[in-house]
Design an enzyme around this catalytic site. Structure first.
Site, PDB file in Angstrom:
ATOM      1  N   SER A 145       0.878  -1.223   0.045  1.00  0.00           N
ATOM      2  CA  SER A 145       0.089   0.143  -0.125  1.00  0.00           C
ATOM      3  C   SER A 145       0.794   1.369   0.087  1.00  0.00           C
ATOM      4  O   SER A 145       2.372   1.059   0.133  1.00  0.00           O
ATOM      5  CB  SER A 145      -1.091   0.038   1.086  1.00  0.00           C
ATOM      6  OG  SER A 145      -0.218  -0.245   2.402  1.00  0.00           O
TER       7      SER A 145
ATOM      8  N   GLY B 124       6.049   2.337   1.411  1.00  0.00           N
ATOM      9  CA  GLY B 124       7.182   3.006   1.033  1.00  0.00           C
ATOM     10  C   GLY B 124       7.707   2.294  -0.225  1.00  0.00           C
ATOM     11  O   GLY B 124       8.987   1.896  -0.650  1.00  0.00           O
ATOM     12  N   LYS B 125       6.953   1.826  -1.161  1.00  0.00           N
ATOM     13  CA  LYS B 125       6.765   1.074  -2.300  1.00  0.00           C
ATOM     14  C   LYS B 125       7.814   1.843  -3.298  1.00  0.00           C
ATOM     15  O   LYS B 125       8.623   1.377  -3.805  1.00  0.00           O
ATOM     16  CB  LYS B 125       5.426   0.470  -2.995  1.00  0.00           C
ATOM     17  CG  LYS B 125       5.814  -0.186  -4.084  1.00  0.00           C
ATOM     18  CD  LYS B 125       4.566  -0.918  -4.468  1.00  0.00           C
ATOM     19  CE  LYS B 125       3.303  -0.029  -4.374  1.00  0.00           C
ATOM     20  NZ  LYS B 125       3.111   0.588  -5.773  1.00  0.00           N
ATOM     21  N   SER B 126       7.125   3.110  -3.310  1.00  0.00           N
ATOM     22  CA  SER B 126       7.924   3.969  -4.491  1.00  0.00           C
ATOM     23  C   SER B 126       9.290   4.583  -3.844  1.00  0.00           C
ATOM     24  O   SER B 126      10.124   4.617  -4.971  1.00  0.00           O
ATOM     25  CB  SER B 126       6.995   5.324  -4.571  1.00  0.00           C
ATOM     26  OG  SER B 126       5.701   4.880  -4.778  1.00  0.00           O
TER      27      SER B 126
ATOM     28  N   HIS C   3      -4.058   1.356  -3.742  1.00  0.00           N
ATOM     29  CA  HIS C   3      -5.616   1.296  -3.773  1.00  0.00           C
ATOM     30  C   HIS C   3      -6.306   1.189  -4.839  1.00  0.00           C
ATOM     31  O   HIS C   3      -6.835   0.039  -5.044  1.00  0.00           O
ATOM     32  CB  HIS C   3      -5.736   2.603  -2.851  1.00  0.00           C
ATOM     33  CG  HIS C   3      -5.011   2.676  -1.732  1.00  0.00           C
ATOM     34  ND1 HIS C   3      -5.094   1.968  -0.694  1.00  0.00           N
ATOM     35  CD2 HIS C   3      -4.311   3.821  -1.135  1.00  0.00           C
ATOM     36  CE1 HIS C   3      -4.376   2.384   0.434  1.00  0.00           C
ATOM     37  NE2 HIS C   3      -3.940   3.701  -0.001  1.00  0.00           N
TER      38      HIS C   3
ATOM     39  N   GLY D 269     -31.486  -8.092 -40.881  1.00  0.00           N
ATOM     40  CA  GLY D 269     -31.524  -6.646 -41.439  1.00  0.00           C
ATOM     41  C   GLY D 269     -31.928  -5.560 -40.068  1.00  0.00           C
ATOM     42  O   GLY D 269     -32.285  -6.036 -39.140  1.00  0.00           O
TER      43      GLY D 269
ATOM     44  N   GLY E 215     -37.164  -2.274 -39.241  1.00  0.00           N
ATOM     45  CA  GLY E 215     -37.741  -1.414 -40.195  1.00  0.00           C
ATOM     46  C   GLY E 215     -37.305  -1.635 -41.565  1.00  0.00           C
ATOM     47  O   GLY E 215     -37.678  -0.878 -42.414  1.00  0.00           O
TER      48      GLY E 215
ATOM     49  N   SER F 257     -31.098  -9.852 -35.453  1.00  0.00           N
ATOM     50  CA  SER F 257     -29.869 -10.553 -35.416  1.00  0.00           C
ATOM     51  C   SER F 257     -28.708  -9.863 -35.910  1.00  0.00           C
ATOM     52  O   SER F 257     -27.938 -10.333 -36.808  1.00  0.00           O
ATOM     53  CB  SER F 257     -29.698 -12.133 -35.976  1.00  0.00           C
ATOM     54  OG  SER F 257     -30.334 -11.846 -37.277  1.00  0.00           O
TER      55      SER F 257
END
Lengths: 317, 634
Positions: B33, B37-39, B115, B468, B471, B542
C-alpha cells in the site's frame, strides 16, 4: 517479384554477429511477436519511420518478423522539411536497400503558411508539422494501425502507455481509458475510424537499443557518431547550424565543435552532445557513463510541464 | 554504405558492453500500500543502479516541491506517477513499467497502485512477472492488503515472492519484530503455491539491505534485495515440456513458400519432428525452421520462428502446432478463474469474444460458480461479476481450442474477454481444467430422420434466416414469401422476432445477454422445425455475425440460407413502421441497433435484397426464384 532474400539484402555479409544475450533475445522475440499480431489482426498497418536509431531497430525487427516475405506494410516518414540532410539520405538508402514501400508526407498546409521552428515556437511548430502531419497521413490513407519506436524508459507518461495503444476516431489518446494489457494477449479490436498505435520497443531501454545495433550490425544515421560541426549554444543546448535557414541571434557566432547526437529530430530543435565517440562501441561506452536522459536534448519536451503527455493526447507519437 | 555507422564498427570489448555476458531478464512486480514505502524502494533501486538520470532527478525535485508530500525530501512516488492526473491527485491510477540493469541482470519492474483499481492493475502487472516483491511496514506487519496482494500474485501464477519488511529503522531494527512478521507471513502463504519465499529486513529510505548489506542488522545473514533479484533462479525452460506453438501468421510470399510464424510457447522443436496441428489434429512433420539469419536445426521456448511443414495441410492463425506424440488437449468448455475489469458487469450467457493464444472465438460464461473474497478467500454466491471481482466460472466457447491448464502453461492457459460492443478488454482469465459435460450427454439416435420426414412431406426443408435493421422490411417480405410457398403447397413456419417474445422467449428482455439467448433459442427451434421437414422462415434483426454463424453451425450445406434485407439506416428511419426510431431520437430507447448498438452486415449472404427502389412482392419473388435455383423448390 522475388520475395526470398539473398544474403545481399540480409544483414551485411562478413559480419560475425555476437550471440545475443538472453535478455536482448527475449526483447527481440517479444517485438517480433507484436509485429506479427498486428499484421494478422489489423487491416492496414503502417510503420512510422523517423530514421532514428529506434526506427532502425524497429525496421530490423519487422524484417525478421516477416522473413522471407516482404514487409506486409509500407513505412511512413513525416518530413517536416527541417530534418538533417543525413537523415533524408539515410531514409532513401534504407528503403532502397531493403526494398520497402516508402511514403513521405509533409503537412502541405503548414508548409504553405511557412510554419517553421523559429517564428512559431517549438510547441506550435511541432503541433503543425509533426502531430498534425502524422494525423493527416494516417487518416488520409486509412491506416488502422501505426507502429512507432517509442520506449517506456524515455519519459514517464510513456511508462504508462500500452503496447497496443488505442486511439479514438479523432486519433486522441485517453490515458484514463486504456485497455488492460495482460500476458501477450493484445486487443486489436477497433471500430471504423479508430486505430491502434503499436509500440514494439516498449520494453527496450536506450542501452538495449545500442547493444542490439552493435550485436546485429544494424546501419544507423552517421549523425550518431562524433564529428566536427558548426555549433551555437542556446539555453545550454548545442545546436548545429545545419543550413542557411538557421537564424542566428545578433552576435551569435557558430564555432566548430566535436559533437554527436543521442536523439535525432528537427535540427534547430535537437541538441547535440560533445563527444569524441566515433564508433558504436565508443558510443556505448560513453552511454554507460551518462547521467542525463536522452530526451534532455529534445527542446520540445521541456516546453511545459507534462508536455509529452499533452502532445500524446493530441496524437503525437 | 561507406558512411553508415556499421562501417565504423571495430571489434569491441564485448564483455565491457555486456554483450558476451549471460545477462538475462527478470520481470518483477512490486506491491504494497502507499504508505509502505514502495515508491521509495523503487526510486532507490533505480537511483542506485544509475537508471535514474540527473535531469529526471531534477524534474523530480521540481515536482516534489510542487506536489510532493515528503516535506523537504524527494517524493519518489512522483517519479512513478507518470500521468498529470496522478500527480495532481496524489494517486496512482495505472500500472507503470520501469527499467534498470546491473552487470548480472536486466530488470523490468511493474509498479502497481496500492489502492485504486488494485485487482485489475495488479493482475495486469503480475501477468508478465516472474517474481513479486511484497512490501510490509515493520510497524504493522502483515495486513489485509498483504493478503489480498498475495492472493492475486498466486492467482496469476507467480511462484517467487520476496517479502520486504520495510521501515525497519522505525522499529529500531528489531530482530524479533522481523522474525514475527516473517513467520506470520510464511504461515499465511502456505497453500499459495510459492516455490521460493525470502524475507528481507530493510529500510528503503536509508538503503538498508536494498542494494548494500546493513550494519544495523548484524543478525540478518541473507541477501540484500538486489542480490536476491540478481541471483534468484527462475525456471523458464523446464526440461521435458512438450512442444507447442500457437500460429500467429501464415507467411506466404509466393507459391513456393508457405510457413507458419509464431513464438514457441513451450518445449523445443527440431527439423524432422512429427507435429500435430490442433484443434483439427492433422499430422505432419517440420521440414525447416526459418529465421532471417538462416535455418535453425532446433528452436526452443520463447523463440520467434517460422515453421515449414513437410506435407501441405490446412493450418491457419489460431491453430496450435504441437508435438505429435504429446498433443495439447482440446476442449470448448472450461472451468476458469476470472478477474473482471470492466465497469459493465459480467452476466452469464452474454456473448463475448474470447482471445486465447492467437485465437479469438465467440464464447460466454455459462455459470458463475462463486465469487472469491480476496481478503478472506471465502467463496460467495454471485449472479454477476463487477469491476475488480474475482470469480470461478464455467466458460463455453463457440469452437474448441487447444489449451493447457494455466498452472502448466501461462501462454496456453490464459485468455482475455473482449466486449463485442465497446471492444474493451473486459476480463482476464486462467483455465483450471476442461469440462467434459458434452461427452456425457450422448445424442439419442432416432430411426426416422430429416430426409425421411421431408420425403413424406414431399419437399426439401430449409431455413431462411432474414436479417436486417429494424424497419428494413424483414417481416413484410418473410410474410409474402410464406404466402407464396403456401400457395404452391409447401409446409412452412414463420418464426418472427416480436411473436416469439410473447411465448417461448417471454422471460427475455433486451439486454445484450438476453438478445444473444433470444437468437440461440430461435436458432435451436428453427433447426428442430427443419428437422421435422418444414421450410422455416426466421425473421430477426440478429445484428451479430457470430450469432448468425451460430444459427448456421452444425447444419448441412445448403440447408441454411442467410437473407440480408439490405435497407440503409436513413431509409429505415424514414419508414419507421413501429415508431421506434422516433422514440430513439427522443431518447426513450437506447441500445438500439444501427443507432447506438452495432449491426454487422452479412459478408456473404446467400440472398441479398436491396429494398430501395423495389417492392416487397418483387423481392419475395426473388427469394422464391433463388429457392428454385438452389433446388429447394423442385
Amino acid at each position: 517479384m522475388q520475395a526470398l532474400q539473398s544474403g545481399a539484402s540480409g544483414p551485411a555479409t562478413g559480419h560475425v554477429p555476437f550471440l545475443l544475450s538472453p535478455h536482448l533475445k527475449r526483447l527481440q522475440d517479444e517485438s517480433i511477436f507484436i509485429f506479427r499480431e498486428v499484421a494478422a489482426e489489423l487491416r492496414k498497418p503502417v510503420l512510422l519511420y523517423s530514421t532514428g536509431k529506434d526506427s532502425s531497430v524497429l525496421l530490423h525487427l519487422a524484417m525478421k518478423a516477416f522473413h522471407p516475405a516482404r514487409l506486409p506494410f509500407p513505412i511512413l516518414h513525416i518530413d517536416t522539411t527541417w530534418k538533417f540532410r543525413e537523415m533524408i539520405a539515410f531514409r532513401d538508402e534504407t528503403a532502397r536497400r531493403l526494398g520497402l514501400e516508402l511514403i513521405v508526407h509533409t503537412n502541405g498546409e503548414g508548409l504553405r503558411r511557412g510554419v517553421n521552428p523559429f517564428d512559431y515556437g517549438s510547441s506550435y511548430y511541432t503541433q503543425v508539422m509533426k502531430t498534425e502531419a502524422l494525423k493527416q497521413a494516417l487518416a488520409e490513407r486509412g491506416y488502422d494501425a501505426a507502429f512507432g519506436g517509442a520506449r517506456r524508459d524515455e519519459e514517464r507518461s510513456r511508462a504508462k502507455e500500452r503496447i497496443f495503444s488505442f486511439r479514438s476516431a479523432a486519433q486522441e489518446w485517453d490515458p484514463k481509458k486504456q485497455r488492460p494489457e495482460l500476458w501477450n494477449l493484445y486487443n486489436g479490436r477497433i471500430r471504423e475510424g479508430e486505430s491502434i498505435r503499436v509500440f514494439p520497443l516498449s520494453n527496450w531501454t536506450e542501452l538495449d537499443i545500442w547493444q542490439y545495433i552493435l550485436a546485429e550490425n544494424i546501419p544507423v544515421v552517421p549523425l550518431y557518431f562524433a564529428k566536427p560541426q558548426p555549433i551555437v549554444e542556446r539555453d545550454g543546448q548545442l545546436i548545429v547550424v545545419h543550413d542557411r535557414r538557421m537564424r542566428l541571434a545578433p552576435g551569435e557566432e557558430p564555432t566548430m565543435r566535436m559533437v554527436r547526437f543521442r536523439s535525432l529530430g528537427c535540427y534547430p530543435l535537437t541538441g547535440a552532445i560533445e563527444s569524441t565517440a566515433g564508433t558504436l562501441s565508443a558510443v556505448i561506452a560513453e552511454m554507460l557513463g551518462f547521467r542525463t536522459s536522452e530526451r534532455m536534448g529534445r527542446l520540445i519536451d521541456r516546453d511545459e510541464e507534462a508536455s509529452m503527455e499533452r502532445k500524446k493526447r493530441e496524437g503525437y507519437f | 554504405m561507406a558512411d553508415t555507422a556499421t562501417a565504423a564498427t571495430t571489434a569491441p570489448a564485448a564483455n565491457v558492453l555486456g554483450l558476451s555476458g549471460k545477462a538475462d531478464l527478470l520481470r518483477f512486480l512490486t506491491c504494497g500500500s502507499v504508505d509502505d514505502g514502495k515508491s521509495t524502494l523503487i526510486g532507490r533501486l533505480l537511483y542506485e543502479t544509475r537508471a535514474l538520470f540527473e535531469d529526471q532527478l531534477a524534474a523530480l525535485e521540481r515536482d516534489s516541491r510542487k506536489y510532493g508530500t515528503a516535506g523537504e525530501h524527494i517524493d519518489f512516488a512522483l517519479l512513478l506517477d507518470g500521468l498529470e492526473a496522478e500527480r495532481e491527485q496524489g494517486i496512482t491510477i495505472d500500472v507503470s513499467y520501469r527499467y534498470f540493469a546491473t552487470d548480472r541482470r536486466r530488470f523490468i519492474v511493474a509498479d502497481t497502485p496500492g489502492h485504486q483499481q488494485y485487482t485489475r492493475n495488479m493482475a495486469t502487472g503480475a501477468s508478465t512477472a516472474d517474481l513479486a516483491v511484497l512490501l510490509v511496514d515493520a510497524r504493522k506487519g502483515v495486513v489485509n492488503q498483504t493478503r489480498r496482494h498475495s492472493f492475486i500474485v498466486s492467482l496469476l501464477g507467480i511462484r517467487h515472492v520476496v517479502l520486504v519488511v520495510n521501515k525497519m529503522d522505525l522499529v529500531g531494527f528489531d530482530q524479533a519484530q522481523f522474525a514475527a512478521i516473517r513467520d506470520s507471513y510464511a504461515g499465511f502463504a502456505t497453500g499459495l503455491g510459492f516455490e521460493s519465499l525470502v524475507a528481507i529486513p530493510a529500510s528503503a529510505r536509508f538503503g538498508d539491505n536494498v542494494t548494500r548489506p546493513s550494519d544495523n542488522t548484524p543478525w540478518y545473514e541473507g541477501p540484500t534485495l538486489l542480490d536476491h533479484l540478481e541471483t534468484v533462479r527462475i525456471e523458464t525452460d523446464p526440461a521435458g515440456e512438450p512442444f507447442r506453438m500457437p500460429v500467429q501468421w501464415v507467411n506466404r510470399p509466393h507459391f513456393d513458400f508457405r510457413g507458419y510464424a509464431g513464438t514457441i510457447a513451450s518445449g523445443r522443436v527440431r527439423q524432422g519432428d512429427r507435429i500435430s496441428v490442433l484443434p483439427a489434429g492433422k499430422n505432419s512433420a517440420v521440414a525447416r525452421i526459418v529465421t532471417r539469419e538462416g535455418e535453425l536445426a532446433e528452436a526452443r521456448v520463447g523463440d520467434a520462428v517460422t515453421l515449414v511443414l513437410t506435407e501441405e495441410i490446412d493450418v491457419s492463425r489460431g491453430d496450435v502446432i504441437a508435438a505429435a506424440a504429446v498433443p495439447a488437449p482440446v476442449a470448448d468448455q472450461f472451468a476458469a478463474h476470472l478477474v473482471w475489469m470492466s465497469e459493465t458487469p459480467l452476466f452469464p450467457g452474454r456473448s463475448y469474444l474470447i482471445k486465447a493464444g492467437t485465437r479469438t472465438v465467440a464464447g460466454s460464461v455459462t455459470a458463475i460458480k462463486h465469487r472469491i473474497n480476496v481478503d478472506t478467500h471465502e467463496h460467495l454466491a454471485a449472479k454477476e461479476l463487477h469491476l475488480n471481482d474475482v470469480g470461478v466460472v464455467n466458460l463455453s466457447l463457440s469452437s474448441p481450442i487447444a489449451f493447457e491448464p494455466y498452472t502448466k502453461s501461462r501462454s496456453l492457459g490464459s485468455f482475455i474477454i473482449i466486449d463485442r460492443l465497446s471492444n474493451e478488454t473486459a476480463g482476464a482469465g486462467t483455465i483450471d481444467f476442461a469440462l467434459r459435460r458434452g461427452t456425457n450427454l450422448t445424442w439419442q439416435h432416432l430411426d426416422i430422420d430429416r430426409a425421411a420426414r421431408a420425403a413424406l412431406n414431399g419437399q426439401k426443408p430449409a431455413i431462411l434466416w432474414f436479417t436486417g435493421l429494424s424497419g428494413a422490411g424483414k417481416s413484410t417480405i418473410a410474410n409474402l414469401v410464406e404466402r407464396k410457398l403456401f400457395a404452391i403447397g409447401r409446409h412452412t413456419y414463420v418464426l418472427d422476432g416480436d411473436n416469439v417474445r410473447h411465448g417461448l422467449n417471454r422471460d427475455l428482455g433486451f439486454t445484450e445477454a438476453d438478445r444473444v439467448e433470444n437468437i440461440r433459442r430461435v436458432a435451436e427451434v428453427a433447426k428442430l422445425f427443419a428437422d421435422a421437414g418444414l421450410i422455416v422462415i426466421a425473421s430477426f434483426i440478429s445484428p451479430y455475425r457470430e450469432d448468425r454463424a451460430m444459427a448456421r453451425s452444425g447444419l448441412e450445406k445448403g440447408l441454411f440460407l442467410e437473407v440480408f434485407v439490405d435497407t440503409p439506416i436513413e431509409e429505415c428511419q424514414r419508414r419507421d413502421p413501429k415508431g421506434l426510431y422516433a422514440k430513439v431520437a427522443a431518447g426513450k430507447i437506447s441500445n438500439f441497433t444501427g443507432i447506438d448498438a452495432p449491426y454487422e452486415p452479412p459478408e456473404n449472404p446467400e440472398i441479398r435484397l436491396p429494398t430501395v427502389g423495389s417492392t416487397a412482392d418483387a423481392l419475395a419473388e426473388e427469394v422464391i426464384a433463388e429457392l428454385r435455383r438452389r433446388g429447394v423448390l423442385g
